[in-house]
Design a protein around this motif. Structure first.
Motif, short mmCIF file in Angstrom:
data_model
loop_
_atom_site.label_atom_id
_atom_site.label_comp_id
_atom_site.label_asym_id
_atom_site.label_seq_id
_atom_site.Cartn_x
_atom_site.Cartn_y
_atom_site.Cartn_z
N LEU A 175 0.87 -1.20 0.05
CA LEU A 175 0.11 -0.17 -0.06
C LEU A 175 0.74 1.35 -0.09
CD1 LEU A 175 -2.57 -1.18 2.54
CD2 LEU A 175 -3.24 -0.47 -0.03
N CYS A 176 2.08 1.08 0.01
CA CYS A 176 2.96 2.31 0.09
C CYS A 176 3.44 2.74 -1.23
CB CYS A 176 4.29 2.22 0.90
SG CYS A 176 5.63 1.18 0.13
N PRO A 177 3.65 3.96 -1.60
CA PRO A 177 3.91 4.34 -3.11
C PRO A 177 5.10 3.89 -3.82
CG PRO A 177 3.20 6.33 -1.73
CD PRO A 177 3.47 5.14 -0.82
N ASP A 178 6.20 3.53 -2.80
CA ASP A 178 7.39 3.05 -3.21
C ASP A 178 7.05 1.54 -3.77
OD1 ASP A 178 8.50 4.99 -2.72
OD2 ASP A 178 9.75 4.48 -0.94
N PHE A 179 6.21 0.91 -3.59
CA PHE A 179 5.63 -0.38 -4.21
C PHE A 179 4.81 0.01 -5.26
CE2 PHE A 179 3.28 -4.16 -5.07
CZ PHE A 179 4.30 -5.08 -5.05
N GLN A 180 5.52 -0.28 -6.59
CA GLN A 180 4.84 0.35 -7.86
C GLN A 180 4.29 -1.09 -8.54
OE1 GLN A 180 7.55 2.61 -9.98
NE2 GLN A 180 7.67 4.21 -8.52
N PRO A 181 2.94 -1.28 -8.16
CA PRO A 181 2.18 -2.58 -8.77
C PRO A 181 2.05 -2.82 -10.24
CG PRO A 181 0.65 -1.33 -7.84
CD PRO A 181 1.97 -0.31 -7.64
N ALA A 182 2.44 -3.78 -10.77
CA ALA A 182 2.31 -4.13 -12.08
C ALA A 182 0.74 -4.59 -12.07
CB ALA A 182 3.14 -5.26 -12.73
N PRO A 183 0.13 -4.76 -13.28
CA PRO A 183 -1.15 -5.51 -13.61
C PRO A 183 -1.26 -6.60 -12.92
CG PRO A 183 -0.46 -4.34 -15.71
CD PRO A 183 0.59 -4.31 -14.65
N ILE A 184 -2.32 -7.05 -12.04
CA ILE A 184 -2.64 -8.18 -11.36
C ILE A 184 -4.16 -8.43 -11.48
CG2 ILE A 184 -2.74 -7.07 -9.23
CD1 ILE A 184 -1.50 -9.35 -7.92
N SER A 185 -4.51 -9.63 -11.57
CA SER A 185 -5.98 -10.06 -11.18
C SER A 185 -6.52 -10.10 -9.74
CB SER A 185 -6.22 -11.17 -12.14
OG SER A 185 -7.60 -11.88 -11.64
#
Length: 711
Positions: free
Chosen positions: A527-537
């Motif tokens: 949930l922190c901005p430094d984790f940049q999530p790729a697309p996920i289902s």
């Protein structure tokens, strides 16, 4: 493979060792921008900015400059070659190895090293020779060892126009400003694509500009109007057949990963009939290697296409798979690569035909491609030494034809600084300046700020700097007294962890107000901005609240983490769901679930999963440092390593053994080997009963385990 033969130029004044180096490479004449660079002081310790198209010889200029300085200093010069992408670092490392080998033949002993990736392992020293690194890695290393800046003699800035990139630009610009402020004697060689304001970039760097639109291969654009998007497939197949029958190779650019995969699979049926039997045999071997380097549907499709002379290339592949595709295309074995535009920005991979299939797409609020993306893609057309002309085919419907014409006939857009609008990156930069000891007063910070590109084009930094410094003070990371700045204990931890202060503030609140158990830490990370999530289902999740996700533990106010994230960052429901799905995927990862199972469950690409676990391992490590600095009990001591290796805590010890990775550790654990000592006491025949272990690997495991246990 693509080095052109150049003859007939001996009048240019070159140092004898440089001339000998060029002779060995079979180069007897320099390209026009290269000659201009020599005439403007390449060997006279001048700062230079080279702005020229792809394949115009910019990297050779860096080789020549580095070689000259190493020879003149008897091998003692320290060259730092900065690139924006890891993939580009590998490519440059291989090219610059030639310089080091030449120097060693002359009796000198410089080294060449590549240092990219994990910011938890900073560069400790710059040895005489060449260090190839990324801006992020060097920036992070300067926080742990600020004296590194005094060791930089020649700074080569590859793709320096990246300062205009919305994601990486701020860090690149900040790093350049820092080095130029605190290492006044540094020499600069900046390499840039053709941009609309190269003179401004040169002024910022105090560099002499060498600006050229010369290309070794002529470029011709052909705008192909098609009645509808559905007509493009047949047109692409026709172009591919024509290109291959002429002996060429082709790049096809699309904006969707999934469509790139489908396109590669479909085109492979067209290409396979144009291959020789020898090529088919080599491609079968290559396809087997592709299969060994990944799992999941994407790897299966890639292997299928590669066997038929085609590949797709995007960030969802593993780094090893991307490198394999790039090398096979350069060698001419792969005939067609279907790629997203990231390849155009990050890797030198020319082809006779460039086909821009997606022109005039709306992605969010943007029209794709942008003009500079278009120029990058088009610039890949034409293989020096092989093609007389590079052809760019722009497939478009009538409503986008006018824009295509504009892109073809107009100059590239100017580079614009991102640093003062970058928010979290700016605050990370400013905190690092103070925490590392570069700046002790607000006036010192302003001195660095005035060395940024944005300041050089008369945009004053004072308001942005002062407001960001105030935030850092309010958040407890800095203390300020009458203009004197000092970093707090927590501020030092934030800086050295390389977390942005914005993420660190949120993570500290999660730890203080919710807890540090693993089932709290994982969603805090994602949930922190430094984790940049790729697309996920997130379809596999039937959990509507974070409380349900975390098992409804009565000792934890689970919804509070979610509320903190919304309060801090304003996430909407879609973003929350995506980030929570990543928390669950990482929970499966550290539980030892097979890669293939995770990829299928969450509809992930392998490269995305591996980058996510690396980022999560870094953030978990950073959280542990923050907790220690803030006096918070850290209850997840093994989480960072478990995220790195993807195993439950019971099997973690096995990963210390050489040759034992994630999959093998789980197989060994299930076979009854629960510790390094268990392995040390095993025999070769016993270990070979475990699937995936042959006699050679068994001996390697035994040797390592016995060394670790002293038996």
């Amino acid at each position: 493979m693509y080095a052109p033969v150049r003859r007939g130029c001996s009048k240019l004044k070159l140092p004898e060792h440089v001339r000998e180096y060029l002779d060995r490479k079979g180069i007897w004449e320099l390209f026009p921008p290269q000659r201009e660079a020599v005439e403007k002081g390449l060997f006279d310790d001048e700062n230079l900015l080279i702005a020229a198209p792809t394949a115009s010889g910019k990297t050779l200029l860096a080789e020549m400059r580095a070689l000259h300085e190493l020879i003149e200093s008897h091998g003692e010069t320290r060259v730092v070659y900065v690139v924006p992408f890891r993939a580009l670092a590998r490519e440059k490392y291989e090219e610059l190895t030639n310089v080091i080998e030449f120097c060693r033949e002359k009796g000198l002993e410089p080294t060449i090293e590549i240092s990219t990736g994990d910011v938890r392992r900073p560069i400790r020293e710059l040895r005489p020779g060449i260090t190839v690194t990324t801006a992020e890695k060097l920036d992070a290393s300067l926080r742990s060892r600020p004296s590194l800046v005094e060791e930089v003699d020649l700074l080569v800035l590859d793709e320096v126009h990246i300062v205009g990139d919305r994601n990486r630009g701020a860090t690149y610009e900040a790093l350049i400003a820092l080095v130029r402020t605190f290492r006044e004697k540094v020499s600069l060689l900046a390499l840039s694509a053709t941009v609309g304001n190269a003179e401004e970039l040169a002024d910022w760097l105090d560099a002499t500009p060498v600006i050229s639109d010369w290309r070794p291969v002529k470029l011709e654009h052909r705008i192909v109007e098609v009645p509808s998007a559905s007509e493009k497939d047949a047109k692409v197949r026709k172009l591919i057949r024509k290109c291959l029958r002429e002996g060429g190779q082709a790049l096809v650019f699309l904006y969707s990963r999934r469509r790139a995969m489908t396109e590669a699979k479909n085109l492979s049926r067209t290409v396979s009939g144009l291959l020789s039997e020898d090529e088919k045999k080599e491609l079968r071997t290559l396809a087997e290697r592709v299969s060994e380097l990944g799992e999941g549907e994407e790897t299966e499709i890639l292997a299928y296409a590669v066997m038929r002379g085609v590949a797709f290339h995007h960030a969802g592949l593993t780094a090893e798979q991307r490198a394999l595709v790039e090398d096979a295309f350069r060698e001419g074995l792969l005939k067609v690569v279907v790629s997203t535009p990231t390849l155009a920005a990050g890797v030198n991979l020319p082809a006779r035909y460039v086909i821009i299939k997606d022109f005039g797409m709306r992605l969010g609020n943007e029209i794709k491609p942008t003009k500079n993306e278009f120029k990058q893609m088009a610039g890949r057309a034409g293989r020096p030494g092989y093609d007389d002309m590079g052809l760019v085919f722009v497939l478009t419907t009538s409503n986008w034809k006018e824009l295509a014409e504009e892109y073809v006939h107009s100059e590239a857009d100017p580079v614009q600084s991102r640093i003062w609008v970058s928010g979290p990156q700016l605050r990370r930069f400013l905190l690092g300046l103070v925490a590392a000891g570069f700046c002790r007063q607000i006036a010192d910070v302003m001195r660095v700020a005035l060395n940024t590109f944005m300041s050089s084009v008369n945009i004053r930094p004072e308001d942005a700097v002062l407001s960001s410094l105030k935030m850092l003070v309010d958040w407890g990371f800095l203390e300020e007294l009458e203009g004197e700045l000092t970093a707090t204990k927590v501020g030092h931890a934030v800086s050295q962890s390389y977390l942005t202060p914005d993420s660190a503030k949120f993570l500290l609140r999660c730890m203080e107000e919710v807890g540090t158990e693993e089932n709290v830490v994982l969603p805090s990370i994602t949930l922190c901005p430094d984790f940049q999530p790729a697309p996920i289902s997130s379809k596999s999740r039937e959990l509507s609240t974070l409380d349900a996700f975390m098992g409804g533990s009565p000792s934890i106010e689970a919804d509070e983490v979610l509320e903190l994230a919304v309060e801090e960052f304003g996430y909407d429901d879609w973003e929350l769901e995506r980030r929570l799905a990543w928390a669950e995927a990482l929970s499966d990862w550290v539980s030892g679930s097979p890669d293939r199972s995770i990829l299928r469950k969450y509809d992930l690409y392998p490269g995305d999963l591996y980058r996510a676990k690396d980022d999560a391992a870094w953030i978990a490590w950073g959280m542990s440092r923050l907790a220690r600095a803030a006096g918070i009990t850290w209850r997840s001591p093994l989480l960072s390593r478990r995220l790195e290796y993807g195993v439950p805590k019971e099997a973690l010890e096995l990963t210390e053994v050489e040759g034992v990775g994630r999959t093998l550790a789980m197989r060994l654990y299930r076979a009854g080997y629960h510790s390094v000592r268990d392995l040390a006491e095993a025999t070769v025949p016993e270990l070979t009963r475990v699937r995936g272990i042959g006699e050679q690997l068994a001996r390697k495991i035994l040797e390592s385990a016995r060394r670790l246990t002293g038996t």
